[in-house]
Design a protein around this motif. Structure first.
Motif, mmCIF file in Angstrom:
data_model
loop_
_atom_site.group_PDB
_atom_site.id
_atom_site.type_symbol
_atom_site.label_atom_id
_atom_site.label_comp_id
_atom_site.label_asym_id
_atom_site.label_seq_id
_atom_site.Cartn_x
_atom_site.Cartn_y
_atom_site.Cartn_z
ATOM 1 N N MET A 1 0.832 -1.178 0.000
ATOM 2 C CA MET A 1 0.000 0.000 0.000
ATOM 3 C C MET A 1 0.881 1.247 0.000
ATOM 4 N N ALA A 2 0.550 2.202 -0.839
ATOM 5 C CA ALA A 2 1.311 3.443 -0.930
ATOM 6 C C ALA A 2 1.148 4.260 0.350
ATOM 7 N N VAL A 3 2.193 5.030 0.655
ATOM 8 C CA VAL A 3 2.161 5.917 1.819
ATOM 9 C C VAL A 3 2.594 7.304 1.400
ATOM 10 N N GLY A 4 2.037 8.291 2.089
ATOM 11 C CA GLY A 4 2.453 9.664 1.916
ATOM 12 C C GLY A 4 3.318 10.071 3.091
ATOM 13 N N LEU A 5 4.284 10.914 2.833
ATOM 14 C CA LEU A 5 5.160 11.408 3.889
ATOM 15 C C LEU A 5 5.255 12.919 3.789
ATOM 16 N N ARG A 6 4.967 13.584 4.906
ATOM 17 C CA ARG A 6 5.177 15.026 5.018
ATOM 18 C C ARG A 6 6.430 15.190 5.859
ATOM 19 N N ILE A 7 7.458 15.745 5.262
ATOM 20 C CA ILE A 7 8.748 15.845 5.931
ATOM 21 C C ILE A 7 9.061 17.325 6.162
ATOM 22 N N LYS A 8 9.139 17.702 7.436
ATOM 23 C CA LYS A 8 9.490 19.066 7.827
ATOM 24 C C LYS A 8 10.982 19.116 8.084
ATOM 25 N N LEU A 9 11.637 20.108 7.498
ATOM 26 C CA LEU A 9 13.068 20.325 7.709
ATOM 27 C C LEU A 9 13.245 21.699 8.341
ATOM 28 N N PRO A 10 13.096 21.781 9.674
ATOM 29 C CA PRO A 10 13.148 23.076 10.338
ATOM 30 C C PRO A 10 14.505 23.749 10.180
ATOM 31 N N GLY A 11 14.453 25.045 9.873
ATOM 32 C CA GLY A 11 15.677 25.833 9.775
ATOM 33 C C GLY A 11 16.448 25.682 8.481
ATOM 34 N N VAL A 12 16.019 24.808 7.594
ATOM 35 C CA VAL A 12 16.735 24.597 6.328
ATOM 36 C C VAL A 12 16.317 25.674 5.330
ATOM 37 N N ASN A 13 17.303 26.301 4.693
ATOM 38 C CA ASN A 13 17.007 27.324 3.688
ATOM 39 C C ASN A 13 17.215 26.741 2.285
ATOM 40 N N VAL A 14 16.951 27.540 1.270
ATOM 41 C CA VAL A 14 17.007 27.048 -0.107
ATOM 42 C C VAL A 14 18.404 26.565 -0.486
ATOM 43 N N GLU A 15 19.441 27.276 -0.062
ATOM 44 C CA GLU A 15 20.795 26.862 -0.415
ATOM 45 C C GLU A 15 21.143 25.508 0.216
ATOM 46 N N GLU A 16 20.766 25.343 1.482
ATOM 47 C CA GLU A 16 21.027 24.063 2.160
ATOM 48 C C GLU A 16 20.226 22.932 1.515
ATOM 49 N N PHE A 17 18.957 23.206 1.217
ATOM 50 C CA PHE A 17 18.151 22.171 0.580
ATOM 51 C C PHE A 17 18.730 21.791 -0.778
ATOM 52 N N ASP A 18 19.142 22.773 -1.561
ATOM 53 C CA ASP A 18 19.705 22.478 -2.884
ATOM 54 C C ASP A 18 20.975 21.628 -2.781
ATOM 55 N N ARG A 19 21.805 21.870 -1.758
ATOM 56 C CA ARG A 19 22.992 21.025 -1.551
ATOM 57 C C ARG A 19 22.590 19.592 -1.219
ATOM 58 N N LEU A 20 21.617 19.449 -0.330
ATOM 59 C CA LEU A 20 21.129 18.108 0.006
ATOM 60 C C LEU A 20 20.530 17.419 -1.213
ATOM 61 N N ASP A 21 19.696 18.146 -1.929
ATOM 62 C CA ASP A 21 19.023 17.597 -3.108
ATOM 63 C C ASP A 21 20.038 17.115 -4.144
ATOM 64 N N ALA A 22 21.086 17.891 -4.372
ATOM 65 C CA ALA A 22 22.126 17.496 -5.336
ATOM 66 C C ALA A 22 22.854 16.239 -4.860
ATOM 67 N N ALA A 23 23.119 16.148 -3.569
ATOM 68 C CA ALA A 23 23.824 14.981 -3.030
ATOM 69 C C ALA A 23 22.951 13.724 -3.062
ATOM 70 N N ILE A 24 21.650 13.888 -2.833
ATOM 71 C CA ILE A 24 20.724 12.748 -2.834
ATOM 72 C C ILE A 24 20.452 12.298 -4.268
ATOM 73 N N ASP A 25 20.311 13.236 -5.189
ATOM 74 C CA ASP A 25 20.208 12.993 -6.635
ATOM 75 C C ASP A 25 19.078 12.053 -7.051
ATOM 76 N N VAL A 26 17.840 12.385 -6.667
ATOM 77 C CA VAL A 26 16.716 11.544 -7.092
ATOM 78 C C VAL A 26 16.424 11.664 -8.583
ATOM 79 N N ARG A 27 16.795 12.774 -9.205
ATOM 80 C CA ARG A 27 16.548 12.922 -10.645
ATOM 81 C C ARG A 27 17.486 12.038 -11.465
#
Length: 92
Positions: A1-27
């Motif tokens: 069964m599919a699940v939804g996840l709401r993930i809060k990242l308190p204090g994270v700004n766009v630059e930090e998120f973009d660094r994480l996103d690039a390292a995780i590389d889901v695309r």
């Protein structure tokens, strides 16, 4: 069964998120089980909304890719994860 996840990242700004996103590389390296992912800024950090085929697939992905990416980028965050059941979804 599919699940939804709401993930809060308190204090994270766009630059930090973009660094994480690039390292995780889901695309470039799409994880097994990920159906949908979207994210954006909130008043107190960043929010991610994911739909996964199962929670186990998300947990495996988090251990294999998210944890190491957080360590490698130096972004300090304690995510708050709320799971909700998916009754149905539509995708292209």
């Amino acid at each position: 069964m599919a699940v939804g996840l709401r993930i809060k990242l308190p204090g994270v700004n766009v630059e930090e998120f973009d660094r994480l996103d690039a390292a995780i590389d889901v695309r470039g390296n799409h994880p097994d089980g990920l159906i949908f992912s979207a994210s954006g800024p909130t008043g107190d950090g960043w929010r991610v909304v994911d739909i996964w085929e199962s929670r186990a697939q998300f947990d495996a992905f988090a251990g294999e890719r998210i944890g190491p990416a957080v360590g490698a980028t130096g972004v300090s965050v304690q995510p708050e994860i709320a799971e909700f059941p998916i009754h149905e979804y539509v995708s292209r």
